[in-house]
Design an enzyme around this catalytic site. Structure first.
Site, short mmCIF file in Angstrom:
data_model
loop_
_atom_site.label_atom_id
_atom_site.label_comp_id
_atom_site.label_asym_id
_atom_site.label_seq_id
_atom_site.Cartn_x
_atom_site.Cartn_y
_atom_site.Cartn_z
N ALA A 1 -3.39 -3.04 4.12
CA ALA A 1 -2.76 -1.81 4.09
C ALA A 1 -3.59 -0.78 4.36
O ALA A 1 -3.58 0.41 4.38
CB ALA A 1 -1.98 -1.71 3.03
N ASN B 1 -4.51 -8.97 -1.82
CA ASN B 1 -5.31 -7.65 -2.12
C ASN B 1 -3.88 -6.71 -2.31
O ASN B 1 -3.95 -6.34 -3.72
CB ASN B 1 -5.92 -7.07 -0.92
N ASP B 2 -3.64 -6.34 -1.32
CA ASP B 2 -2.29 -5.19 -1.57
C ASP B 2 -1.30 -5.36 -2.61
O ASP B 2 -0.65 -4.78 -3.43
CB ASP B 2 -1.68 -4.84 -0.38
N VAL B 3 -1.20 -6.87 -2.81
CA VAL B 3 -0.01 -7.21 -3.72
C VAL B 3 -0.32 -7.28 -5.13
O VAL B 3 0.67 -7.42 -5.89
CB VAL B 3 0.83 -8.59 -3.39
N VAL B 4 -1.71 -7.26 -5.54
CA VAL B 4 -1.95 -6.99 -6.74
C VAL B 4 -2.64 -5.65 -6.92
O VAL B 4 -3.41 -5.46 -8.20
CB VAL B 4 -3.04 -8.16 -7.19
#
Lengths: 466, 102
Positions: free
Chosen positions: A433, A392-395
């Site tokens: 996050a 999720n957060d890494v994209v």
């Protein structure tokens, strides 16, 4: 000469060298395993030497106690380490780290009475107690956070000020003990518990996503505590081993912060990292406009079957669902139809840098198929389908275009450049996050809801039927 | 001030070791690929289990009448062993996976 070769000093020298060599070899994939074994061998001879080459006469039952403790510790440690699932690795490292910290603190507690009046030794002891205790209680909190027992960051009002006051108080109290030459056992236990309390308060407000950084930091703390023990006894192997881990651990901590584009200060005192609750509300529904598209297993299977290039973006959700084997099977199936499949690995995918690589390596995924972020980012524009599984957060494009976002500036995988994006998630809940992801509202993105493992298995059987 | 000078002069060897080891640690970690960060941290974690040596020394030197000291020392050795054995075995398990695919 022969006598010297079997002396404790010489054994410690050899052991110290194995730690340096071992750590060095751990830094290269080809030699890493051997390096670990070399360091382990060095540790073993140091332990055996310490027990059997001890000069003074010691009652036999003491040897019995040592032997029993080592035996129990070995059996339990071995069993835990062998049994635990690879997804649980980060919390396990935290757990073992805490044990080391506790051991260092206990040494200080016992030795205090033997060194009263000696300012230098007492300083070493109180410092060892403080650092060891913080490392222990902090690691336990990190462990509880990672395995989900404690999943909400807890924050006392003004926790930053409060925490700083407590640590200043602890240090002042410790200095008083050291300089006054106090012999009070009560004081040393108060110090011990105060430091334990600080460790808890120190880690509690930090969000789950930042735990790897915290563990790495506490890891170097324990190294320092071990080195202080070495200083106290004038024991070279403890000194070298401890300082080595202390300094290497510190560098590793900074490297991890770097990968997330955050400063260490920001991690420890920052407002984000796993659900600053106010943040979620602020960036919540009003900023996210538009609607999400849902897709089905059969549509996704068709789309994949007629693609030429597919990139899989695995995240921790994949690991939680134990879908590593399924994704590997899907990848092989697609590859057998002439489709080029790769994995895009974000440096902090999973719960720790490199954690995702370990998980995929477990399923025998080909090493060449794991692409690092910098290499794979330019390739997204030539990619037909990006399959995001549990990441999720890494994209999250907010890292590029929303300066108010807590992850702004973090390097991400530019999946939005691909022709179409399939996102597998269990629900619409925000990621670790704790922030919304506008990627889900992108025109090219479709959501494929469901548990990663069952979704991938359904995809496989759908594809096989084509 | 005199105390500080005295401290430095009487511990000069250890101070040398501390300074050099700090640089060795920094150099070693310098350019490690992110892939190996987790195993490396785990390996370093096992190495600071060297604190067990201190725990053993405590037990070897403890007064036979100090039962609390013996009990705490026992726990310290036990915890130190957990750190060492658990740490190395876990690291080996992680690295075993890297080795398989060739």
């Amino acid at each position: 000469m022969k006598e010297y070769l079997f002396s404790l000093e010489f054994i410690y020298l050899v052991a110290s060298m194995t730690y340096i060599l071992g750590l060095k070899m751990l830094g290269k994939p080809e030699t890493a395993r051997k390096g670990n074994l070399i360091a382990a061998a060095g540790m073993t001879i140091a332990i055996i030497g310490t027990i059997f080459l001890h000069k003074e006469v010691v009652p036999n039952y003491i040897y019995g106690l040592i032997g029993t403790a080592i035996l129990i510790g070995t059996v339990i440690g071995w069993m835990i380490a062998k049994k635990v699932a690879m997804t649980k690795m980060p919390e396990l490292v935290s757990l073992f780290n805490g044990m080391g910290g506790a051991s260092a603190a206990l040494i200080g507690l016992i030795e205090f009475e033997h060194y009263t009046g000696d300012t230098l030794s007492t300083t070493t002891i109180v410092a060892g107690i403080i650092i060891g205790s913080i490392s222990f209680s902090g690691s336990m909190i990190a462990w509880a956070k990672l395995n989900g027992t404690l999943n909400k960051p807890l924050r006392l009002p003004k926790y930053n000020v409060l925490n700083n006051l407590i640590i200043i108080g602890v240090v002042l109290f410790a200095s008083y003990i050291a300089w006054s030459g106090s012999e009070s056992q009560l004081f040393i236990y108060i110090l011990f518990f105060a430091a334990l309390g600080y460790g808890i308060l120190f880690v509690l407000p930090i969000g789950g996503a930042d735990m790897p950084v915290v563990i790495s930091l506490l890891n170097s703390f324990t190294g320092l505590a071990a080195a202080l023990g070495g200083f106290l006894y004038g024991n070279m192997v403890m000194l070298t081993g401890g300082i080595l881990v202390g300094s290497a651990g510190t560098i590793l901590t900074f490297a991890m912060c770097d990968a997330m584009n955050r400063s260490l200060v920001n991690v420890i005192f920052g407002s984000f990292g796993g659900g600053g609750d106010s943040l979620v509300e602020e960036s919540g529904s009003d900023t996210m406009k538009g609607s999400i598209k849902k897709t089905t297993i059969s549509d996704t299977a068709i789309l994949m079957n007629y693609s030429q290039r597919i990139i899989i973006v695995p995240g921790y959700g994949l690991a939680v669902a134990q879908a590593q084997h399924a994704i590997h099977e899907l990848e092989q199936l697609l590859a057998s139809r002439g489709i080029e499949v790769k994995y895009a690995i974000h440096p902090v995918a999973g719960r720790m840098p490199g954690h995702m690589n370990v998980l995929l390596a477990e399923t025998n995924v080909d090493y060449d198929k794991l692409a690092e972020m910098e290499d794979v980012n330019p390739e997204f524009q030539n990619t037909d389908v990006v399959f995001v599984v549990g990441a999720n957060d890494v994209v999250n494009p907010a890292a590029h275009n929303n300066p108010s976002s807590p992850i702004y500036g973090m390097p991400i995988l530019d999946v939005e450049n691909a022709k179409s994006i399939i996102i597998n998630k269990r629900t619409m809940n925000p990621g670790y996050a704790g922030i919304e992801n506008e990627l889900f509202y992108n025109q090219k993105a479709s959501m494929l809801f469901g548990d990663a493992k069952s979704v991938i298995q359904a995809l496989i059987s759908e594809l096989k039927g084509m | 001030m005199t105390e500080l000078i005295e401290f430095i002069s009487s511990n000069i060897q250890m101070i040398y070791i501390v300074i050099l080891m700090i640089f060795v640690g920094v150099e070693i970690i310098g350019h490690v690929p992110a892939v190996l960060h987790t195993p490396l941290m785990s390996g370093a974690n096992a190495i600071h289990g060297v604190v067990i040596i201190g725990a053993i020394l405590v037990l070897l030197g403890v007064n036979p009448e100090n039962y609390l000291g013996q009990a705490l020392g026992f726990v310290a050795v036990l915890l130190g062993t957990l750190n060492v054995v658990g740490g190395f075995v876990v690291t080996d398990r992680m690295l075993e996976m890297f080795k398989k695919k060739k």
